[in-house]
Design a protein around this motif. Structure first.
Motif, short mmCIF file in Angstrom:
data_model
loop_
_atom_site.label_atom_id
_atom_site.label_comp_id
_atom_site.label_asym_id
_atom_site.label_seq_id
_atom_site.Cartn_x
_atom_site.Cartn_y
_atom_site.Cartn_z
N ARG A 39 42.28 31.61 51.83
CA ARG A 39 43.58 31.28 52.38
C ARG A 39 44.71 31.90 51.58
NH1 ARG A 39 44.51 25.33 54.59
NH2 ARG A 39 42.80 26.18 55.81
N ASP A 40 44.62 31.82 50.26
CA ASP A 40 45.64 32.39 49.40
C ASP A 40 45.01 33.51 48.58
OD1 ASP A 40 47.64 33.04 47.70
OD2 ASP A 40 47.72 31.14 46.63
N PRO A 41 45.16 34.76 49.02
CA PRO A 41 44.46 35.86 48.35
C PRO A 41 45.20 36.37 47.12
CG PRO A 41 45.64 36.70 50.25
CD PRO A 41 45.91 35.21 50.19
N GLY A 42 45.82 35.48 46.37
CA GLY A 42 46.54 35.91 45.18
C GLY A 42 45.63 36.49 44.13
N ALA A 43 44.40 35.96 44.02
CA ALA A 43 43.42 36.49 43.08
C ALA A 43 42.57 37.54 43.79
CB ALA A 43 42.55 35.37 42.53
N VAL A 57 33.70 39.42 39.17
CA VAL A 57 34.91 39.79 38.43
C VAL A 57 36.11 39.57 39.34
CG1 VAL A 57 36.14 41.58 37.15
CG2 VAL A 57 33.63 41.52 37.11
N VAL A 58 37.10 38.84 38.85
CA VAL A 58 38.29 38.54 39.63
C VAL A 58 39.53 38.79 38.79
CG1 VAL A 58 38.29 36.08 38.99
CG2 VAL A 58 39.38 36.80 41.13
N ARG A 59 40.57 39.36 39.44
CA ARG A 59 41.85 39.58 38.77
C ARG A 59 42.85 38.55 39.28
NH1 ARG A 59 43.40 45.54 38.25
NH2 ARG A 59 43.17 45.47 40.53
N THR A 60 43.43 37.77 38.38
CA THR A 60 44.34 36.69 38.74
C THR A 60 45.73 37.26 39.00
OG1 THR A 60 44.98 36.24 36.45
CG2 THR A 60 43.01 35.11 37.29
N GLY A 63 47.57 38.98 36.26
CA GLY A 63 47.02 40.21 35.70
C GLY A 63 45.80 40.05 34.83
N ARG A 64 45.36 38.83 34.55
CA ARG A 64 44.15 38.65 33.75
C ARG A 64 42.91 38.95 34.59
NH1 ARG A 64 44.82 32.64 31.79
NH2 ARG A 64 45.68 32.55 33.90
N THR A 65 41.89 39.48 33.96
CA THR A 65 40.65 39.78 34.65
C THR A 65 39.54 38.92 34.06
OG1 THR A 65 41.34 42.05 35.08
CG2 THR A 65 38.99 41.58 35.25
N LEU A 66 38.92 38.10 34.91
CA LEU A 66 37.90 37.16 34.50
C LEU A 66 36.53 37.60 34.99
CD1 LEU A 66 39.75 33.79 35.28
CD2 LEU A 66 39.71 35.07 33.13
N VAL A 67 35.52 37.40 34.15
CA VAL A 67 34.13 37.68 34.50
C VAL A 67 33.41 36.33 34.52
CG1 VAL A 67 32.05 38.96 33.89
CG2 VAL A 67 34.31 39.88 33.27
N VAL A 68 32.72 36.02 35.62
CA VAL A 68 32.14 34.69 35.81
C VAL A 68 30.67 34.82 36.20
CG1 VAL A 68 32.34 32.48 37.03
CG2 VAL A 68 34.40 33.86 36.60
N ALA A 160 37.78 40.80 30.71
CA ALA A 160 37.46 42.22 30.69
C ALA A 160 38.70 43.03 30.99
CB ALA A 160 36.36 42.54 31.71
N ASP A 161 38.65 44.30 30.61
CA ASP A 161 39.68 45.26 30.99
C ASP A 161 39.29 45.82 32.36
OD1 ASP A 161 41.24 47.54 31.42
OD2 ASP A 161 41.19 48.16 29.32
N PRO A 162 40.11 45.61 33.39
CA PRO A 162 39.70 46.05 34.73
C PRO A 162 39.52 47.55 34.85
CG PRO A 162 42.03 45.42 34.70
CD PRO A 162 41.45 44.99 33.39
#
Length: 333
Positions: A39-43, A57-60, A63-68, A160-162
């Protein structure tokens, strides 16, 4: 005198050899590859299910990039502390395989509380804590259930660095292939489960973090990697080659093995997971240059194995190369 508890006898299989076979897994999750509507594609989802990579891997929006990721399995060794260490190193490896650094993890524990003492479970958790501390990763809480089979692992979030991710779909022709840990963990673990014999070389390999190898790959400018776990070298190499649209040429003579691996194979200590790996990979691979036994070793189901990197890393064995796509995604020579 109390007889030591053999944890591997309380599970039908052990470690990553208990993975659902790759063909069955692809069929099961195939419909999910496109992802659900958000619904909210901000990430922004940078890496999802599409190529069966090691972690999401998702970019918030900031600007942060998270690996899950999450990873857990049944006992692969009898010692509870070592099992905790192995399971933790294996879960953290998914973050390293993406070129990331683990930040925080939580425990995932299933325990037959009416069958096995809770102090053994505490030792498992202590092993997990030791490895996350070595990795510089917070371990905070988690979730547990009463389970007929003991299971342990972690859910891990990293950063991570995207622009410097290691992805399994970024392989390009003309690049060498490096393997950062020897194979043979699966056959040695199968022998351990059957006989109780302990193999310190296998425990040392499984508890070694892939942190330094991942950092070396990123520093070398590599863009493509995966870790070698339950689907074996052949299976993970096949997935990488298919995702990247290339052919992987593997030099079987250059692949390193742990001491005792060939003897374990000779004596018949081959898991069902390894045989299923070979059955799945064989149609996509040209194995005509190697024996059936050699093919089984290449398909050996690893637990907390090394990284397979498209690139050359200092001091680590080059085992093949990527070339333009041919008749088979994998060719073994």
């Amino acid at each position: 005198m109390t007889t030591p508890v053999r944890l591997t006898q309380y599970a039908h299989g052990g470690g990553c050899a208990c993975k659902i076979p790759p063909g069955e897994l692809e069929g099961m999750v195939g419909a999910l590859a496109g992802g659900a509507a958000v619904r909210d594609p901000g990430a922004e989802l940078l890496v999802g299910l599409g190529t069966g990579d090691d972690a999401a891997v998702v970019r918030t929006p900031d600007g942060r990039t998270l690996v899950v990721t999450t990873d857990f399995f049944t006992p692969v060794v009898d010692d509870p502390y070592d099992w905790g260490r192995i399971a933790a190193a294996n879960a953290l490896s998914d973050v390293y395989a993406m070129g990331g650094e683990p930040l925080v993890a939580v425990n995932v524990l299933g325990w037959p509380r009416d069958v096995l003492p809770m102090d053994l479970a505490a030792e498992v958790l202590r092993g997990g804590l030791a490895v996350t501390a070595e990795a510089g990763c917070h371990l905070a809480g988690g979730h547990s259930v009463d389970d007929p089979e003991p299971k342990y692992g972690l859910a891990v979030t990293g950063t991570a660095d995207p622009d410097r991710l290691l992805r399994n779909d970024a392989g390009r022709p003309g690049v060498p292939l490096t393997l950062t840990k020897p194979l043979g963990i699966g056959v040695l673990n199968t022998r351990h489960k059957a006989t109780g014999e302990v193999f310190p070389q296998a425990v040392a390999a499984m508890t070694a973090l892939n942190r330094d190898a991942a950092r070396a790959a990123v520093a070398a400018g590599a863009a493509c990697a995966t870790d070698v776990t339950g689907f074996g070298l052949l299976g993970h190499l096949l997935k990488l080659a298919r995702a990247s649209g290339v052919t992987a040429v593997l030099d079987a003579a250059a692949v390193p093995y742990l001491d005792g691996a060939r003897e374990a194979l000779r004596d018949g200590y081959v898991s069902g997971g390894t045989r299923r790996n070979l059955d799945w990979a064989a149609p996509g691979a040209d194995l005509s240059a190697v024996s059936g036994d050699e093919a089984l070793l290449l398909a050996d189901a690893q637990t907390s194995g090394g990284l397979l990197v498209a690139g050359e890393l200092p001091g680590m064995p080059v085992i093949g190369e990527l070339v333009a796509a041919g008749e088979h995604p994998v060719v073994v020579r």
